[in-house]
Design an enzyme around this catalytic site. Structure first.
Site, PDB file in Angstrom:
ATOM      1  N   LYS A 114      -6.573  -7.917  -3.009  1.00 56.69           N
ATOM      2  CA  LYS A 114      -7.727  -7.834  -3.914  1.00 56.69           C
ATOM      3  C   LYS A 114      -8.131  -9.246  -4.313  1.00 56.69           C
ATOM      4  CE  LYS A 114      -6.529  -3.662  -6.471  1.00 56.69           C
ATOM      5  NZ  LYS A 114      -6.141  -3.231  -7.801  1.00 56.69           N
ATOM      6  N   LYS A 138       0.863  -1.176   0.000  1.00 58.55           N
ATOM      7  CA  LYS A 138       0.000   0.000   0.000  1.00 58.55           C
ATOM      8  C   LYS A 138       0.902   1.229   0.000  1.00 58.55           C
ATOM      9  CE  LYS A 138      -3.925   2.149   2.249  1.00 58.55           C
ATOM     10  NZ  LYS A 138      -3.356   3.487   2.168  1.00 58.55           N
ATOM     11  N   ARG A 161      -7.212  12.526  -7.018  1.00 57.80           N
ATOM     12  CA  ARG A 161      -8.455  11.924  -6.551  1.00 57.80           C
ATOM     13  C   ARG A 161      -9.502  12.962  -6.181  1.00 57.80           C
ATOM     14  NH1 ARG A 161     -10.840   7.973  -2.456  1.00 57.80           N
ATOM     15  NH2 ARG A 161     -10.833   9.498  -0.807  1.00 57.80           N
ATOM     16  N   CYS A 167       0.100 -10.640  49.096  1.00 57.72           N
ATOM     17  CA  CYS A 167       1.251 -10.638  48.182  1.00 57.72           C
ATOM     18  C   CYS A 167       1.706  -9.194  48.003  1.00 57.72           C
ATOM     19  CB  CYS A 167       0.840 -11.246  46.843  1.00 57.72           C
ATOM     20  SG  CYS A 167       2.113 -11.137  45.585  1.00 57.72           S
TER      21      CYS A 167
HETATM   22  S1  IVH Z   1      -6.098  -0.685  -5.104  1.00 57.67           S
HETATM   23  C1  IVH Z   1      -9.825   1.857  -3.851  1.00 57.67           C
HETATM   24  N1  IVH Z   1      -3.631  -0.880  -4.449  1.00 57.67           N
HETATM   25  O1  IVH Z   1      -4.684   3.791  -0.993  1.00 57.67           O
HETATM   26  C2  IVH Z   1      -9.593   1.099  -5.083  1.00 57.67           C
HETATM   27  N2  IVH Z   1      -4.761   1.092  -3.833  1.00 57.67           N
HETATM   28  O2  IVH Z   1      -5.970   4.630   1.462  1.00 57.67           O
HETATM   29  C3  IVH Z   1      -8.583   0.052  -4.968  1.00 57.67           C
HETATM   30  N3  IVH Z   1      -3.369   2.717  -2.633  1.00 57.67           N
HETATM   31  O3  IVH Z   1      -7.527   5.102  -2.462  1.00 57.67           O
HETATM   32  C4  IVH Z   1      -7.245   0.603  -5.002  1.00 57.67           C
HETATM   33  N4  IVH Z   1      -1.531   1.515  -2.674  1.00 57.67           N
HETATM   34  O4  IVH Z   1      -5.403   5.168  -3.833  1.00 57.67           O
HETATM   35  C5  IVH Z   1      -4.714  -0.112  -4.404  1.00 57.67           C
HETATM   36  N5  IVH Z   1      -1.425  -1.250  -3.955  1.00 57.67           N
HETATM   37  C6  IVH Z   1      -2.490  -0.456  -3.910  1.00 57.67           C
HETATM   38  C7  IVH Z   1      -2.480   0.809  -3.308  1.00 57.67           C
HETATM   39  C8  IVH Z   1      -3.645   1.566  -3.284  1.00 57.67           C
HETATM   40  C9  IVH Z   1      -2.071   2.659  -2.287  1.00 57.67           C
HETATM   41  C10 IVH Z   1      -4.251   3.861  -2.327  1.00 57.67           C
HETATM   42  C11 IVH Z   1      -5.497   3.993  -3.141  1.00 57.67           C
HETATM   43  C12 IVH Z   1      -6.609   4.147  -2.129  1.00 57.67           C
HETATM   44  C13 IVH Z   1      -5.866   4.512  -0.910  1.00 57.67           C
HETATM   45  C14 IVH Z   1      -6.626   4.187   0.331  1.00 57.67           C
END
Ligand code: IVH
Length: 660
Positions: free
Chosen positions: A275, A114, A136, A411
């Site tokens: 996912k 992430k 975004r 104790c």
């Molecule tokens: S998949 C929401 N994969 O983190 C749709 N997102 O905090 C699915 N993000 O809004 C997104 N790394 O922009 C995906 N490996 C990753 C990611 C990722 C960072 C972001 C994404 C999301 C945010 C949420």
């Protein structure tokens, strides 16, 4: 560098409006002022708690810059509407939560880091030319950042393989740590700097920051799996993002693997994204307004590191529980050297499968409390539970996950812990651990009640205590001979009887005598108190009875002040109590309560064994039973004579009993 401050520990007691206000406050600091005061982990804790208490709170939807998202609309460039909304990710924080999510679909799971950067959407035309890049924003409308994105080397200006139709690539603009190293002194973190670089008006200046891009979503194609989408992204010319398809049983291990490699990566990640691989399953799971159900982020808690457990130290808590602490090779976590981590109780050691010499992953939960998360590599030596109490040498006994000293009342460690807790909650000053230790050794203080028996002459026997100090200490104790019921209950040091529960007991049950008669079922019937806490608290009260009785010889309690302040007038409903639940169709709950009170009825907030009526509002949208209804059902099954009536019944009844 911007420093964050820890959350006030009392945040856990906040109610929904207070939590909402706090979340909005921190949203504003983060998104609008760019000066976050609390860590992301603490922010997540706040929003999770709010989600628990009020899943539909608007404050949860507003998260983001004055209305949601990764960047305030209009802050970067011309606003552009996304072809499909850019949603957030749902989050989880524990293995079980992850497993539960994995169980919601069929097929493999695709795992990727992430990235902690700025989410962007890139639109390519059918020939593969980059047509538009947008942040975004609020998820619906973002800002045009095409000119600056063109300056990012990782983004192909033209896809290597023409897609034959318009496609959208989503991913994260971020700054590599090796690049950030050159800016470290001036900027707080790579994320903020990347955001700043994206905001540059001059694309040349923006390009000079050397930003990177990680592509993790491909929309508008017919791929059958997430894996294929990632592969297509690589063929298009995006640098490959680490992704791994794993079997459903290996999701947790994949999280561990990335967590353990976090420090080696050249970019910051704040969790792992999972996912569902099968696109058919993704469609079936669908989306909520906030996040897709086919993806989840398992967020890291505070900082993480691996180290070796060298041994376990056992100590005795005020409850007599013998608790283990892991002694670990010092490791830097969230900027502090950590050499000890609580193991909570023997059951936790068993659950972890912990051995001495084991390599373990340690985090600082919420960035603060060191916690052993799991064993990376087992060690050679089993961890033995103590056969005798480490403080008094007496016998021990196990109960579930816990191990207890057989005689906590005699104790030293347990008694000292107990008295220290009493002193701290009651606000008696001057009695630190050293002083209490001396008093214990001399046999002067062996329970909290003994404090009230201390005379100045007793204290004079102690090293460095003269007339003045002795008199001061005695006066300190004397000043706390009157305590509110709430403080008194909390001072008893009963497990789970903290501020929140003490307040509830005092306001709901008003007098000590009544509190001591409360049953676990009555307590569990109160919203926010679960059955386990109810059981622990009532058991603890029963066990503390000798101490309570002894204390009551010295302490005057302020009881039931609220009840005495506004007793309802006598009337046809005198002696009967009405608890309301669910939304009412014809009048506000407040008005209904007033109506009952005007006729002499009582209107406590919680259902207890002595409740006369539980009034269920007629405006029931989901047909499900409320917590209060379930609680009343249980109490009735248990022999209580609570009458569960509808709003209509209540109206008819108060109509019929109207005073002439
Ligand atoms: S998949 C929401 N994969 O983190 C749709 N997102 O905090 C699915 N993000 O809004 C997104 N790394 O922009 C995906 N490996 C990753 C990611 C990722 C960072 C972001 C994404 C999301 C945010 C949420």
């Amino acid at each position: 560098m911007a420093k964050t401050v820890p959350l006030d520990p009392h945040w856990v007691n906040l109610d929904v409006p207070a939590l909402e206000a706090l979340v909005r406050h921190h949203d504003h600091l983060y998104w609008d002022k760019h000066e976050p005061e609390i860590s992301d982990t603490d922010y997540d804790r706040l929003t999770r708690r709010l989600k628990e208490l009020a899943p539909d709170s608007p404050a949860l939807r507003e998260m983001g810059p004055s209305g949601g998202g990764d960047g305030e609309v209009g802050r970067y460039g011309t606003p552009v509407r996304h072809r499909r909304p850019m949603l957030s990710l749902d989050k989880c924080y524990g293995d079980d939560e992850l497993r539960e999510w994995v169980a919601s679909f069929k097929g493999d799971v695709v795992v990727s880091p992430k990235f902690d950067g700025i989410a962007c959407s890139l639109v390519f035309d059918e020939k593969g030319a980059l047509a538009l890049a947008a942040t975004r924003g609020d998820g619906q409308v973002g800002d045009d950042v095409t000119a600056n994105v063109r300056g990012i080397a990782d983004v192909p200006k033209r896809l290597r393989e023409p897609p034959g139709r318009e496609v959208e690539v989503r991913g994260e603009v971020f700054m590599r740590l090796s690049v950030f190293a050159g800016y470290k002194d001036k900027f707080a973190n790579p994320r903020n700097l990347a955001a700043g670089a994206m905001k540059q008006k001059d694309p040349k200046k923006s390009a000079a920051y050397g930003l990177s891009f990680a592509a993790y979503e491909l929309l508008g194609t017919d791929h059958a799996t997430e894996r294929e989408r990632f592969d297509a992204l690589s063929r298009y010319g995006f640098p490959a993002v680490e992704r791994r398809a794993v079997g459903r049983d290996d999701a947790v291990a994949a999280y561990r693997d990335l967590a353990a490699r976090r420090a080696e990566l050249d970019f910051e990640i704040d969790g792992v994204v999972f996912k569902a691989d099968d696109v058919g399953e993704q469609r079936r799971l669908g989306l909520t307004a906030h996040h897709p159900r086919y993806a989840i982020a398992y967020k890291f808690q505070g900082d993480t590191g691996t180290t070796v457990v060298r041994g376990v130290e056992w100590s005795v808590a005020r409850t007599g529980a013998i608790t283990p602490v892991a002694l670990i090779d010092p490791v830097m976590l969230s900027g502090a050297l950590v050499s000890r981590a609580s193991l909570h109780h023997p059951g936790f050691i068993k659950k972890l499968g912990l051995t001495s010499g084991a390599e373990v992953l340690v985090t600082r939960r919420g960035g603060v409390i060191p916690n052993v998360e799991h064993v990376v590599k087992p060690g050679p030596t089993a961890i033995e539970l103590p056969a005798a109490c480490p403080s008094c040498g007496g016998g021990v006994h196990g109960s579930g996950d816990f191990l207890y000293c057989d005689r906590p009342s005699s104790c030293r460690a347990a008694v000292m812990g107990q008295v220290a807790h009493y002193v701290s909650v009651a606000g008696i000053e001057g009695f630190g651990d050293r002083m209490l230790g001396e008093l214990y050794e001399r046999g002067l203080v062996r329970s909290a009640a003994d404090l009230y028996r201390l005379r100045a002459s007793d204290l004079l026997a102690i090293d460095r205590v003269g007339d003045k100090l002795a008199a001061k200490l005695v006066a300190q104790v004397a000043a706390k001979r009157t305590l509110s019921l709430e403080v008194f209950l909390r001072a008893l040091g009963i497990d789970e009887l903290g501020k929140h529960v003490a307040k509830i007991l005092a306001t709901e049950f008003k007098t000590l005598a009544r509190v001591l008669r409360v049953t676990a079922a009555e307590l569990a019937a109160i919203h926010t108190i679960g059955p386990v806490i109810a059981e622990t608290v009532t058991e603890g009260l029963a066990r503390s009875r000798p101490l309570v009785d002894e204390l009551c010889r010295h302490v005057t309690l302020e009881e039931g002040a609220a009840a005495a302040a506004a007793p309802p007038p006598a009337g046809p409903l005198s002696g009967q109590s009405f608890v309301f639940t669910g939304k009412m169709a014809t009048l506000e709950r407040k008005a209904a309560q007033e109506r009952a009170r005007a006729l002499g009825g009582l209107t406590p907030d919680a259902v207890t064994r002595t409740t006369t009526y539980l009034v269920v509002g007629d405006d029931k949208s989901d047909g499900k039973k409320s917590t209060k209804e379930k609680a009343a059902d249980k109490l009735v099954a248990d022999g209580a004579s609570i009458k569960i009536i509808s709003e209509t019944d209540f109206l008819a009844m108060t109509e019929a009993t109207k005073k002439p």
